[in-house]
Design a protein around this motif. Structure first.
Motif, PDB file in Angstrom:
ATOM      1  N   ASP A  59     -44.543  -0.786 -29.933  1.00 18.02           N
ATOM      2  CA  ASP A  59     -43.996  -2.107 -30.226  1.00 18.02           C
ATOM      3  C   ASP A  59     -43.353  -2.103 -31.609  1.00 18.02           C
ATOM      4  O   ASP A  59     -44.034  -2.177 -32.631  1.00 18.02           O
ATOM      5  N   THR A  60     -42.019  -1.999 -31.624  1.00 17.20           N
ATOM      6  CA  THR A  60     -41.283  -1.965 -32.895  1.00 17.20           C
ATOM      7  C   THR A  60     -40.167  -3.005 -32.905  1.00 17.20           C
ATOM      8  O   THR A  60     -39.202  -2.877 -33.657  1.00 17.20           O
ATOM      9  N   GLY A  61     -40.288  -4.020 -32.080  1.00 15.82           N
ATOM     10  CA  GLY A  61     -39.212  -4.996 -31.918  1.00 15.82           C
ATOM     11  C   GLY A  61     -38.853  -5.716 -33.195  1.00 15.82           C
ATOM     12  O   GLY A  61     -37.671  -5.924 -33.496  1.00 15.82           O
TER      13      GLY A  61
ATOM     14  N   GLY B 104     -49.551   0.261 -36.240  1.00 16.79           N
ATOM     15  CA  GLY B 104     -48.346  -0.536 -36.472  1.00 16.79           C
ATOM     16  C   GLY B 104     -47.564  -0.073 -37.674  1.00 16.79           C
ATOM     17  O   GLY B 104     -46.331   0.015 -37.635  1.00 16.79           O
TER      18      GLY B 104
ATOM     19  N   PRO C 267     -50.515   1.330 -27.166  1.00 15.66           N
ATOM     20  CA  PRO C 267     -51.283   0.531 -28.124  1.00 15.66           C
ATOM     21  C   PRO C 267     -52.531   1.274 -28.583  1.00 15.66           C
ATOM     22  O   PRO C 267     -53.237   1.898 -27.775  1.00 15.66           O
TER      23      PRO C 267
ATOM     24  N   ARG D 115     -42.235   3.160 -26.023  1.00 14.83           N
ATOM     25  CA  ARG D 115     -43.693   3.261 -25.885  1.00 14.83           C
ATOM     26  C   ARG D 115     -44.468   2.526 -26.971  1.00 14.83           C
ATOM     27  O   ARG D 115     -45.663   2.298 -26.831  1.00 14.83           O
TER      28      ARG D 115
ATOM     29  N   GLY E 192     -37.373  -2.847 -26.641  1.00 17.43           N
ATOM     30  CA  GLY E 192     -38.342  -1.888 -26.145  1.00 17.43           C
ATOM     31  C   GLY E 192     -37.836  -1.146 -24.927  1.00 17.43           C
ATOM     32  O   GLY E 192     -36.637  -0.860 -24.803  1.00 17.43           O
TER      33      GLY E 192
ATOM     34  N   VAL F 216     -39.336   3.664 -29.155  1.00 20.05           N
ATOM     35  CA  VAL F 216     -39.421   2.222 -28.860  1.00 20.05           C
ATOM     36  C   VAL F 216     -39.798   1.963 -27.412  1.00 20.05           C
ATOM     37  O   VAL F 216     -40.280   0.871 -27.081  1.00 20.05           O
TER      38      VAL F 216
END
Length: 499
Positions: free
Chosen positions: A268-270, A210, A200, A266, A316, A264
């Motif tokens: 957040d690409t959900g 993001g 993050p 590492r 993830g 993914v």
């Protein structure tokens, strides 16, 4: 700061793969004989696989500021070995066409070995830049290989191979640019490109990070032919030589999955991946229902299979093991399917080229009608095809495919993604329609002698002798089928190796 010393032991798989490419050119230059060049490349691929497993205990190298660019792990060794095995298999499938002069053996083996080198690099990549360099090294030689059918001896010149190569190139350039933009934005937000340090971003840069992560995932989605970057796959597969289509559907897609898995796990690409997964599996299966050409069916099927992999990656880090296992099962089964197509569509020079008649070395995968009753003439080829289709569909005896789908669904349910698990199950049921249809066609005898087909030589006829199968193709196909069968009965072995 950590030591910048280079551990050459850890780099042995890369040295073996790159050395294979160089030796292929030298063998062609000094020996000038196709068998020697092919043998050198096959031995180099085997050496790459051996080196990958030999250096598993090696330490990471190219390390600085808390991260390393080359990270040897057991899963990386399995992936590198898979790239080497896929390269060897595709080269064996290519030997009948090389024997007929469809492509210069030296250049062909060199390009395949270069692509294998890119795959090995992706397997061990520890930072985003090494990952992109590996992916491009994996992909660039395929632009040329995809267009080689344009120069094959044929009575019917076609522009389809050139169109396939250009389409592949243009979409790949755009997707790479998007991925690089994503890397740049993520670096601006986090200040690192090492995978071990990704995470993050600070609150003021969270939005920028993001956007960078989303662009990176969208750019890499091209490599697995995910919707909406999927349009290149059917035309490129159908226009390329069948062995190269097999390589695109297996090695190239495996590289994309490895790259996405590294991201993914590492970032957040959900949200992005779940949307891509639903679109990819649904579009792939629905369009596959409308196909009448074998290679296009396999292309759209591979699009749908990529959707199942993306569904696991949407979770993830917790979904990465299931995604990698599914990808490994998929590439083995897909290699078997394409190997049967190569065996049933033998290439021979046209009569005008000085041979005693025959089909064209420019042959493509043909239509479904060309495979009607083919399993009655070649029972073991039919059995291998059915095994591959059953595995891809998740039916017995292809238990590896069933295990892979169950692993994905179980992981989704365990993480609370019940709606996405339901979409996976519904799409798996839809896919049964075209897998069962083609498998049944292999054993179907035409009801009327006058049924129209593109290539009557491939239709079952008790009075017609069986078509010969090239020994290298038969050997490679038998090996791939045995591996697929072993995985079908003991899929947990590969799953444990990758996780």
């Amino acid at each position: 700061m950590r030591s910048q010393a280079v551990d050459h032991i850890a780099l042995l798989p890369l040295y073996a793969a790159a050395g294979t490419a160089v030796l292929a050119l030298l063998a062609d230059l000094f020996a000038g004989r196709r068998p020697v060049t092919v043998a050198v490349t096959l031995l180099g691929a085997l050496a790459t696989a051996v080196c990958a497993f030999a250096v598993v205990p090696a330490n990471p190298t190219f390390c600085a500021t808390g991260g390393c660019s080359w990270v040897p792990t057991s899963s990386a060794a399995v992936a590198a070995a898979l790239f080497a095995v896929l390269t060897a298999g595709v080269l064996a499938f290519s030997m009948p066409a090389l024997r007929l002069g469809a492509a210069p053996a030296g250049e062909y083996c060199f390009l395949l070995a270069c692509s294998m080198t890119g795959g090995v690099t992706v397997s061990y990549a520890g930072d985003l830049l090494t990952l992109i360099v590996g992916l491009e090294t994996l992909t660039l030689p395929l632009y040329v290989l995809a267009g080689l059918r344009r120069f094959a001896p044929t009575e019917r010149p076609s522009t389809r191979p050139a169109e396939a190569a250009v389409t592949f190139f243009l979409i790949s350039v755009v997707s790479t640019a998007i991925a690089l933009l994503g890397i740049a934005l993520n670096y601006a937000a986090t200040g690192t490109v090492h995978l071990a340090l990704l995470g993050p971003a600070p609150v003021p840069f969270a939005a920028l990070a993001g956007v960078g992560a989303a662009l990176l995932v969208i750019g890499l989605a091209f490599k697995v032919a995910a919707v909406p970057l999927h349009a290149w796959a059917p035309s490129t597969y159908d226009g390329a030589p069948i062995p190269i289509a097999a390589y695109l559907s297996t090695a190239s897609k495996l590289g994309g999955v490895l790259a996405l898995a590294a991201i993914v796990a590492r970032l957040d690409t959900g949200a992005v991946l779940s949307a891509l997964a639903v679109l990819t599996m649904t579009v792939g299966n629905l369009v596959a229902l409308r196909q009448s050409r074998m290679v296009r069916l396999l292309a759209w099927s591979s699009v749908a299979q990529a959707g199942y992999i993306l569904a696991a990656l949407a979770m993830g880090a917790t979904g990465v093991p299931a995604a990698l296992a599914y990808a490994a099962f998929f590439v083995v089964l897909e290699l078997v399917a394409f190997g049967v197509v190569v065996a049933l569509r033998p290439a021979t020079l046209p009569a005008s080229a000085g041979q005693s008649g025959g089909t064209s070395a420019d042959f493509d995968g043909g239509t479904f009608g060309d495979y009607r009753g083919a399993a009655r003439r070649h029972p073991w080829l039919g059995a291998a095809f059915v095994l591959a289709f059953a595995g891809l569909a998740g039916l017995p005896p292809g238990l590896a495919g069933l295990f892979a789908k169950v692993s994905v669904v179980e992981a989704l349910v365990a993480e609370g993604w019940i709606w996405l698990a339901a979409v996976v199950v519904v799409n798996a049921v839809i896919a049964l329609a075209y897998y069962v249809r083609v498998a049944a066609l292999l054993y179907t005898v035409p009801a009327q002698p006058g049924i129209a087909v593109t290539d009557p030589a491939l239709v079952y006829d008790a009075t017609h002798p069986r078509l010969p199968v090239s020994r290298p193709v038969a050997a490679a196909l038998l090996a791939a089928t045995v591996v697929a069968a072993i995985l079908g009965f003991a899929p947990q072995l590969l799953f444990d190796a990758l996780t």
